[in-house]
Motif scaffolding. Structure first.
Motif, PDB file in Angstrom:
ATOM      1  N   UNK A 264       0.805  -1.216   0.000  1.00  0.00           N
ATOM      2  CA  UNK A 264       0.000   0.000   0.000  1.00  0.00           C
ATOM      3  C   UNK A 264       0.841   1.271   0.000  1.00  0.00           C
ATOM      4  N   UNK A 265       1.982   1.292   0.707  1.00  0.00           N
ATOM      5  CA  UNK A 265       2.775   2.523   0.757  1.00  0.00           C
ATOM      6  C   UNK A 265       3.213   2.959  -0.641  1.00  0.00           C
ATOM      7  N   UNK A 266       3.585   2.002  -1.481  1.00  0.00           N
ATOM      8  CA  UNK A 266       3.978   2.333  -2.847  1.00  0.00           C
ATOM      9  C   UNK A 266       2.803   2.958  -3.602  1.00  0.00           C
ATOM     10  N   UNK A 267       1.622   2.394  -3.426  1.00  0.00           N
ATOM     11  CA  UNK A 267       0.428   2.944  -4.075  1.00  0.00           C
ATOM     12  C   UNK A 267       0.110   4.338  -3.538  1.00  0.00           C
ATOM     13  N   UNK A 268       0.228   4.511  -2.235  1.00  0.00           N
ATOM     14  CA  UNK A 268      -0.028   5.817  -1.635  1.00  0.00           C
ATOM     15  C   UNK A 268       0.944   6.873  -2.173  1.00  0.00           C
ATOM     16  N   UNK A 269       2.172   6.468  -2.413  1.00  0.00           N
ATOM     17  CA  UNK A 269       3.178   7.404  -2.933  1.00  0.00           C
ATOM     18  C   UNK A 269       2.825   7.867  -4.341  1.00  0.00           C
ATOM     19  N   UNK A 270       2.382   6.937  -5.179  1.00  0.00           N
ATOM     20  CA  UNK A 270       1.966   7.291  -6.542  1.00  0.00           C
ATOM     21  C   UNK A 270       0.740   8.209  -6.488  1.00  0.00           C
ATOM     22  N   UNK A 271      -0.215   7.872  -5.633  1.00  0.00           N
ATOM     23  CA  UNK A 271      -1.426   8.684  -5.504  1.00  0.00           C
ATOM     24  C   UNK A 271      -1.080  10.099  -5.043  1.00  0.00           C
ATOM     25  N   UNK A 272      -0.215  10.213  -4.041  1.00  0.00           N
ATOM     26  CA  UNK A 272       0.153  11.531  -3.525  1.00  0.00           C
ATOM     27  C   UNK A 272       0.861  12.353  -4.598  1.00  0.00           C
ATOM     28  N   UNK A 273       1.754  11.715  -5.359  1.00  0.00           N
ATOM     29  CA  UNK A 273       2.462  12.412  -6.441  1.00  0.00           C
ATOM     30  C   UNK A 273       1.463  12.962  -7.460  1.00  0.00           C
ATOM     31  N   UNK A 274       0.518  12.137  -7.867  1.00  0.00           N
ATOM     32  CA  UNK A 274      -0.461  12.556  -8.873  1.00  0.00           C
ATOM     33  C   UNK A 274      -1.398  13.635  -8.341  1.00  0.00           C
ATOM     34  N   UNK A 275      -1.785  13.513  -7.085  1.00  0.00           N
ATOM     35  CA  UNK A 275      -2.666  14.524  -6.492  1.00  0.00           C
ATOM     36  C   UNK A 275      -1.961  15.869  -6.365  1.00  0.00           C
ATOM     37  N   UNK A 276      -0.659  15.842  -6.175  1.00  0.00           N
ATOM     38  CA  UNK A 276       0.087  17.106  -6.118  1.00  0.00           C
ATOM     39  C   UNK A 276      -0.009  17.836  -7.452  1.00  0.00           C
ATOM     40  N   UNK A 277       0.019  17.104  -8.544  1.00  0.00           N
ATOM     41  CA  UNK A 277      -0.093  17.711  -9.874  1.00  0.00           C
ATOM     42  C   UNK A 277      -1.504  18.231 -10.106  1.00  0.00           C
ATOM     43  N   UNK A 278      -2.487  17.470  -9.647  1.00  0.00           N
ATOM     44  CA  UNK A 278      -3.890  17.868  -9.805  1.00  0.00           C
ATOM     45  C   UNK A 278      -4.240  19.018  -8.866  1.00  0.00           C
ATOM     46  N   UNK A 279      -3.523  19.115  -7.743  1.00  0.00           N
ATOM     47  CA  UNK A 279      -3.725  20.222  -6.815  1.00  0.00           C
ATOM     48  C   UNK A 279      -4.556  19.893  -5.597  1.00  0.00           C
ATOM     49  N   UNK A 280      -4.710  18.598  -5.292  1.00  0.00           N
ATOM     50  CA  UNK A 280      -5.509  18.205  -4.119  1.00  0.00           C
ATOM     51  C   UNK A 280      -4.708  17.321  -3.172  1.00  0.00           C
ATOM     52  N   UNK A 281      -3.396  17.484  -3.172  1.00  0.00           N
ATOM     53  CA  UNK A 281      -2.533  16.618  -2.371  1.00  0.00           C
ATOM     54  C   UNK A 281      -2.614  16.906  -0.875  1.00  0.00           C
ATOM     55  N   UNK A 282      -2.723  18.178  -0.491  1.00  0.00           N
ATOM     56  CA  UNK A 282      -2.677  18.534   0.934  1.00  0.00           C
ATOM     57  C   UNK A 282      -3.856  17.951   1.721  1.00  0.00           C
ATOM     58  N   UNK A 283      -5.099  18.107   1.258  1.00  0.00           N
ATOM     59  CA  UNK A 283      -6.215  17.493   2.004  1.00  0.00           C
ATOM     60  C   UNK A 283      -6.069  15.984   2.123  1.00  0.00           C
ATOM     61  N   UNK A 284      -5.616  15.325   1.036  1.00  0.00           N
ATOM     62  CA  UNK A 284      -5.426  13.874   1.074  1.00  0.00           C
ATOM     63  C   UNK A 284      -4.366  13.498   2.098  1.00  0.00           C
ATOM     64  N   UNK A 285      -3.223  14.176   2.047  1.00  0.00           N
ATOM     65  CA  UNK A 285      -2.123  13.863   2.960  1.00  0.00           C
ATOM     66  C   UNK A 285      -2.531  14.091   4.410  1.00  0.00           C
ATOM     67  N   UNK A 286      -3.214  15.193   4.678  1.00  0.00           N
ATOM     68  CA  UNK A 286      -3.633  15.484   6.051  1.00  0.00           C
ATOM     69  C   UNK A 286      -4.613  14.443   6.575  1.00  0.00           C
ATOM     70  N   UNK A 287      -5.577  14.048   5.731  1.00  0.00           N
ATOM     71  CA  UNK A 287      -6.551  13.048   6.165  1.00  0.00           C
ATOM     72  C   UNK A 287      -5.887  11.691   6.376  1.00  0.00           C
ATOM     73  N   UNK A 288      -4.947  11.341   5.503  1.00  0.00           N
ATOM     74  CA  UNK A 288      -4.228  10.079   5.655  1.00  0.00           C
ATOM     75  C   UNK A 288      -3.393  10.069   6.928  1.00  0.00           C
ATOM     76  N   UNK A 289      -2.645  11.144   7.158  1.00  0.00           N
ATOM     77  CA  UNK A 289      -1.797  11.212   8.345  1.00  0.00           C
ATOM     78  C   UNK A 289      -2.630  11.189   9.624  1.00  0.00           C
ATOM     79  N   UNK A 290      -3.775  11.850   9.619  1.00  0.00           N
ATOM     80  CA  UNK A 290      -4.668  11.816  10.783  1.00  0.00           C
ATOM     81  C   UNK A 290      -5.176  10.398  11.023  1.00  0.00           C
ATOM     82  N   UNK A 291      -5.497   9.704   9.959  1.00  0.00           N
ATOM     83  CA  UNK A 291      -5.977   8.329  10.073  1.00  0.00           C
ATOM     84  C   UNK A 291      -4.886   7.419  10.628  1.00  0.00           C
ATOM     85  N   UNK A 292      -3.666   7.598  10.149  1.00  0.00           N
ATOM     86  CA  UNK A 292      -2.548   6.779  10.639  1.00  0.00           C
ATOM     87  C   UNK A 292      -2.220   7.100  12.094  1.00  0.00           C
TER      88      UNK A 292
END
Length: 320
Positions: A264-292
């Motif tokens: 999963x970490x590898x998949x999460x890394x790809x998702x975070x990279x792509x979301x940074x380009x799309x411009x929605x990386x911060x909300x995703x990262x914050x929600x993920x880190x809060x969940x962890x």
């Protein structure tokens, strides 16, 4: 061998879990959960903590694991799955948009996906021209089937008003097909097409093969999420490919080497990279880190493929 296991009711399910060493303090609560979450579904969350040898009684390997621990793990996985599904939705829509826009404008044709020359196998793609099922032909037939199944009003309107071409333009057709079919379409298109290269460049990639792999992998993960499958400790069937260089910050080569490409970490890394380009990386990262941060006791980051020092990795350290 004939399958001879007999169904058991909820009382027997509870007794069986208790006999295997699971602590169930509140039988009424357990009964309520098992009435809404099947015993078999919950087995995916008890399995990692049981002796699963052929001749064993599947007893729990560690004392003190409670039914509430298992439910906590189940709820954590549900929240994680929901987060992933929403993130992949954003990426999928961005991919659809880029493919439609780049190909349609570069080819000057909204029906470019019907052009046999754009596919890496050059056989004809229409029934009238060929009986050979090339990669392009198969994709076009799949597009046709999915458009026929659609009940979207704009699809009906197209067919009522126009008789040719047989499929609506890309901005309609690709709007109603599945992410899996979108992935197959991109995989079938010739990687030498300038449009393919342009799409990859928009996502900071220099090799079409990488984006093909990511589309395939995230499409598979999306389907797991859509069907409520377990994700937290899963070994995914599609191993991720990683670029040696990217337009935007990703991961160092030594960081990639330390990762398991099917966890999963590898998949999460790809998702975070792509979301940074799309411009929605911060909300995703914050929600993920809060969940962890609030993860239950049974959740092991190692089982999710997280390296010990992942918080210092190039892609992740800006969000910590």
């Amino acid at each position: 061998m004939k399958y001879e296991k007999q169904p058991i009711d909820i009382s027997e399910q509870i007794q069986r879990l208790q006999s295997r060493g699971l602590d169930i303090a509140d039988v009424g609560m357990a009964r309520q959960y098992l009435n809404n979450i099947s015993y078999y579904r919950l087995r995916a969350y008890t399995y990692p903590f049981q002796n699963n040898q052929e001749e064993s009684n599947h007893e729990f390997l560690k004392n003190g694991i409670t039914f509430q621990d298992i439910i906590g793990l189940y709820c954590f996985d549900s929240k994680l799955r929901s987060l992933l599904f929403r993130a992949i939705e954003t990426i999928e829509i961005a991919w659809r948009t880029r493919i439609v826009l780049v190909y349609s404008t570069n080819e000057g044709n909204g029906f470019w996906f019907l052009d046999e020359k754009l596919y890496h196998q050059r056989e004809k793609i229409s029934n009238a021209c060929s009986n050979t099922e090339s990669a392009g032909y198969k994709v076009i037939e799949e597009l046709r089937r999915e458009v026929q199944r659609s009940n979207e009003e704009f699809i009906s309107h197209y067919h009522k008003k126009y008789c040719s071409p047989p499929l609506p333009p890309a901005w309609m057709t690709l709007e109603v097909v599945s992410m899996g079919t979108l992935s197959k379409l991109f995989a079938a298109l010739d990687k030498k097409n300038e449009s393919n290269k342009a799409i990859c460049k928009e996502f900071g990639l220099y090799k079409v093969e990488i984006l093909r792999n990511w589309m395939h992998a995230l499409s598979s993960l999306r389907n797991i999420c859509a069907h409520h499958g377990r994700v937290w400790n899963r070994r995914f069937t599609i191993a991720l490919s990683f670029p040696r260089r990217t337009e935007y910050p990703f991961l160092l080569e030594k960081e990639v080497r330390s990762m398991r490409d099917n966890k999963l970490f590898a998949y999460l890394s790809v998702i975070l990279y792509l979301l940074r380009i799309v411009g929605t990386d911060v909300p995703f990262a914050q929600e993920l880190l809060n969940l962890l941060e609030c993860r239950p006791n049974l959740v092991s980051l190692k089982e999710m493929g997280f390296p010990a020092d992942w918080q210092q990795y190039t892609l992740w350290k800006d969000y910590i």
